[in-house]
Design a protein around this motif. Structure first.
Motif, PDB file in Angstrom:
ATOM      1  N   TYR A   1      -8.098  -6.204   3.490  1.00  0.00           N
ATOM      2  CA  TYR A   1      -8.626  -4.924   3.019  1.00  0.00           C
ATOM      3  C   TYR A   1      -9.548  -5.174   1.828  1.00  0.00           C
ATOM      4  O   TYR A   1      -9.322  -6.104   1.045  1.00  0.00           O
ATOM      5  N   PRO A   2     -10.612  -4.363   1.665  1.00  0.00           N
ATOM      6  CA  PRO A   2     -11.531  -4.562   0.537  1.00  0.00           C
ATOM      7  C   PRO A   2     -10.794  -4.548  -0.806  1.00  0.00           C
ATOM      8  O   PRO A   2     -10.003  -3.650  -1.087  1.00  0.00           O
ATOM      9  N   ALA A   3     -11.041  -5.536  -1.636  1.00  0.00           N
ATOM     10  CA  ALA A   3     -10.416  -5.611  -2.955  1.00  0.00           C
ATOM     11  C   ALA A   3     -11.007  -4.543  -3.865  1.00  0.00           C
ATOM     12  O   ALA A   3     -12.211  -4.255  -3.790  1.00  0.00           O
ATOM     13  N   PRO A   4     -10.199  -3.932  -4.723  1.00  0.00           N
ATOM     14  CA  PRO A   4     -10.688  -2.870  -5.607  1.00  0.00           C
ATOM     15  C   PRO A   4     -11.823  -3.336  -6.498  1.00  0.00           C
ATOM     16  O   PRO A   4     -11.734  -4.365  -7.163  1.00  0.00           O
ATOM     17  N   GLY A   5     -12.941  -2.589  -6.470  1.00  0.00           N
ATOM     18  CA  GLY A   5     -14.063  -2.876  -7.358  1.00  0.00           C
ATOM     19  C   GLY A   5     -14.892  -4.088  -6.996  1.00  0.00           C
ATOM     20  O   GLY A   5     -15.720  -4.533  -7.794  1.00  0.00           O
TER      21      GLY A   5
ATOM     22  N   ASN B   1     -16.816  -6.570  -3.507  1.00  0.00           N
ATOM     23  CA  ASN B   1     -17.315  -6.547  -2.132  1.00  0.00           C
ATOM     24  C   ASN B   1     -16.532  -7.495  -1.229  1.00  0.00           C
ATOM     25  O   ASN B   1     -16.853  -7.642  -0.054  1.00  0.00           O
ATOM     26  N   SER B   2     -15.528  -8.163  -1.789  1.00  0.00           N
ATOM     27  CA  SER B   2     -14.735  -9.117  -1.013  1.00  0.00           C
ATOM     28  C   SER B   2     -13.477  -8.437  -0.454  1.00  0.00           C
ATOM     29  O   SER B   2     -13.137  -7.314  -0.833  1.00  0.00           O
ATOM     30  N   VAL B   3     -12.800  -9.135   0.458  1.00  0.00           N
ATOM     31  CA  VAL B   3     -11.557  -8.622   1.035  1.00  0.00           C
ATOM     32  C   VAL B   3     -10.411  -9.541   0.627  1.00  0.00           C
ATOM     33  O   VAL B   3     -10.626 -10.716   0.291  1.00  0.00           O
ATOM     34  N   GLU B   4      -9.200  -9.009   0.640  1.00  0.00           N
ATOM     35  CA  GLU B   4      -8.023  -9.798   0.310  1.00  0.00           C
ATOM     36  C   GLU B   4      -6.869  -9.366   1.202  1.00  0.00           C
ATOM     37  O   GLU B   4      -6.832  -8.236   1.695  1.00  0.00           O
TER      38      GLU B   4
ATOM     39  N   ALA C   1       1.074  -4.431  -1.745  1.00  0.00           N
ATOM     40  CA  ALA C   1       1.128  -5.810  -2.248  1.00  0.00           C
ATOM     41  C   ALA C   1      -0.210  -6.487  -1.984  1.00  0.00           C
ATOM     42  O   ALA C   1      -0.662  -6.569  -0.842  1.00  0.00           O
ATOM     43  N   ARG C   2      -0.842  -6.939  -3.065  1.00  0.00           N
ATOM     44  CA  ARG C   2      -2.107  -7.659  -2.983  1.00  0.00           C
ATOM     45  C   ARG C   2      -2.273  -8.452  -4.264  1.00  0.00           C
ATOM     46  O   ARG C   2      -1.605  -8.177  -5.276  1.00  0.00           O
ATOM     47  N   GLN C   3      -3.155  -9.437  -4.239  1.00  0.00           N
ATOM     48  CA  GLN C   3      -3.314 -10.298  -5.404  1.00  0.00           C
ATOM     49  C   GLN C   3      -3.896  -9.544  -6.594  1.00  0.00           C
ATOM     50  O   GLN C   3      -3.463  -9.722  -7.738  1.00  0.00           O
ATOM     51  N   ALA C   4      -4.892  -8.718  -6.325  1.00  0.00           N
ATOM     52  CA  ALA C   4      -5.520  -7.955  -7.404  1.00  0.00           C
ATOM     53  C   ALA C   4      -4.932  -6.546  -7.450  1.00  0.00           C
ATOM     54  O   ALA C   4      -4.945  -5.827  -6.451  1.00  0.00           O
ATOM     55  N   ARG C   5      -4.387  -6.180  -8.568  1.00  0.00           N
ATOM     56  CA  ARG C   5      -3.884  -4.836  -8.819  1.00  0.00           C
ATOM     57  C   ARG C   5      -2.897  -4.340  -7.768  1.00  0.00           C
ATOM     58  O   ARG C   5      -3.188  -3.411  -7.011  1.00  0.00           O
TER      59      ARG C   5
ATOM     60  N   LEU D   1       7.244  18.142  -7.730  1.00  0.00           N
ATOM     61  CA  LEU D   1       7.214  16.739  -7.339  1.00  0.00           C
ATOM     62  C   LEU D   1       7.177  15.900  -8.610  1.00  0.00           C
ATOM     63  O   LEU D   1       6.255  16.015  -9.426  1.00  0.00           O
ATOM     64  N   PHE D   2       8.199  15.061  -8.785  1.00  0.00           N
ATOM     65  CA  PHE D   2       8.270  14.183  -9.946  1.00  0.00           C
ATOM     66  C   PHE D   2       7.842  12.787  -9.538  1.00  0.00           C
ATOM     67  O   PHE D   2       8.402  12.191  -8.623  1.00  0.00           O
ATOM     68  N   ILE D   3       6.824  12.248 -10.212  1.00  0.00           N
ATOM     69  CA  ILE D   3       6.325  10.903  -9.949  1.00  0.00           C
ATOM     70  C   ILE D   3       6.751  10.019 -11.102  1.00  0.00           C
ATOM     71  O   ILE D   3       6.339  10.243 -12.253  1.00  0.00           O
ATOM     72  N   ALA D   4       7.591   9.048 -10.823  1.00  0.00           N
ATOM     73  CA  ALA D   4       8.128   8.184 -11.867  1.00  0.00           C
ATOM     74  C   ALA D   4       7.113   7.126 -12.260  1.00  0.00           C
ATOM     75  O   ALA D   4       6.259   6.723 -11.462  1.00  0.00           O
ATOM     76  N   GLY D   5       7.199   6.651 -13.485  1.00  0.00           N
ATOM     77  CA  GLY D   5       6.351   5.557 -13.934  1.00  0.00           C
ATOM     78  C   GLY D   5       6.924   4.220 -13.496  1.00  0.00           C
ATOM     79  O   GLY D   5       8.139   4.012 -13.532  1.00  0.00           O
ATOM     80  N   THR D   6       6.097   3.319 -13.006  1.00  0.00           N
ATOM     81  CA  THR D   6       6.525   1.977 -12.612  1.00  0.00           C
ATOM     82  C   THR D   6       5.586   0.955 -13.249  1.00  0.00           C
ATOM     83  O   THR D   6       4.554   1.304 -13.829  1.00  0.00           O
ATOM     84  N   LYS D   7       5.948  -0.307 -13.121  1.00  0.00           N
ATOM     85  CA  LYS D   7       5.140  -1.369 -13.725  1.00  0.00           C
ATOM     86  C   LYS D   7       3.786  -1.528 -13.044  1.00  0.00           C
ATOM     87  O   LYS D   7       2.881  -2.134 -13.607  1.00  0.00           O
ATOM     88  N   THR D   8       3.652  -1.008 -11.828  1.00  0.00           N
ATOM     89  CA  THR D   8       2.409  -1.219 -11.076  1.00  0.00           C
ATOM     90  C   THR D   8       1.709   0.097 -10.765  1.00  0.00           C
ATOM     91  O   THR D   8       1.117   0.252  -9.698  1.00  0.00           O
ATOM     92  N   THR D   9       1.775   1.058 -11.658  1.00  0.00           N
ATOM     93  CA  THR D   9       1.046   2.316 -11.473  1.00  0.00           C
ATOM     94  C   THR D   9      -0.243   2.349 -12.269  1.00  0.00           C
ATOM     95  O   THR D   9      -0.867   3.393 -12.409  1.00  0.00           O
TER      96      THR D   9
END
Length: 251
Positions: free
Chosen positions: A62-66, A68-71, A95-99, A113-121
């Motif tokens: 899938y395209p990596a955030p920000g 032009n490459s894919v990961e 799950a991906r290498q970047a973000r 709707l309660f959205i909890a905070g996590t380490k990867t948000t």
């Protein structure tokens, strides 16, 4: 009395009937970008004694955030509902290498709707959103829509849908625009080259639903399960497990 009872069903009764009509099943999809396969996906719906469980899964390039490459990326979205087809909680893990990214959310008092905070948000704090019930995910909204009313062309319904890309609740108007017959692959066999190929096809009647989040247009069957869908350059088509996942893994 019977006419009055059927004509004046409450929303809770309608959703309970939707839950009773659901058939547990798992469907598999080829995921393409600009006509080229980039991965595979699955959509499962199962029942337990007290809950309904919906799980969406994707794995591919899938395209990596920000960039032009894919990961290599895998994403899993699990949603739990009550037996009355009301959303209880959901978990999204990408799950991906970047973000890498995750969301944990639950419904409080039927309207929050309660959205909890996590380490990867991405550092976003916990949040609460008030919504007009019932609330659905993008994959469950077509199910409630198709099983909760007629399949007439032009039928419309405004629904509360959780949009994970913005972490907010939106109110799209779903509309049935067309009806068609699809031929889909429902089984596969390995050929002499070691590649899985079509063994059998079946026909599925589907209806085109427009108005979904992110410009998504989906063809869904009578139970609201996706047969084919596209959003921008991405598309999905229902197929056999081996063709979606094993051929993709071989590449």
């Amino acid at each position: 009395m019977m006419m009055r009872r059927n004509a004046n069903r409450s929303e809770a009764q309608q959703l309970a009937e939707v839950a009773l009509r659901l058939q547990p099943a798992t469907f598999y999809y080829i995921i393409e970008r600009d006509g080229e396969q980039i991965g595979a996906g699955s959509s499962a719906l199962d029942t337990t004694a007290n809950t309904l469980v919906s799980e969406e899964y994707f794995v591919g390039d899938y395209p990596a955030p920000g960039t032009n490459s894919v990961e290599r990326t895998s994403a899993r979205w699990q949603t739990r509902l009550t037996r009355g087809f009301r959303l209880a909680d959901l978990t999204i893990d990408i799950a991906r290498q970047a973000r890498p990214f995750s969301i944990n959310a639950s419904v409080e008092e039927d309207t929050v709707l309660f959205i909890a905070g996590t380490k990867t948000t991405g550092g976003r704090p916990p949040a609460r959103y008030t919504f007009i019930p019932p609330l659905f995910t993008p994959s469950l909204a077509p199910i409630a829509f198709m099983l909760g009313g007629s399949r007439d062309i032009g039928r419309k319904q405004i629904m509360s849908v959780f949009d994970p890309t913005t972490r907010t609740v939106i109110r799209p108007e779903l509309t049935i625009r067309a009806e068609s017959l699809f031929t889909v692959v429902d089984s596969a066999a390995m050929d002499r080259s070691g590649t899985w190929s079509v063994a059998h096809r079946d026909t599925v009647r589907a209806w085109r639903i427009e108005g979904a989040p992110q410009g998504l247009t989906a063809w869904v069957d009578a139970e609201g399960r996706v047969v084919a869908a596209n959003a921008g350059s991405l598309s999905a088509i229902r197929t056999a497990f081996e063709i979606a996942f094993k051929n993709s893994k071989a590449r």
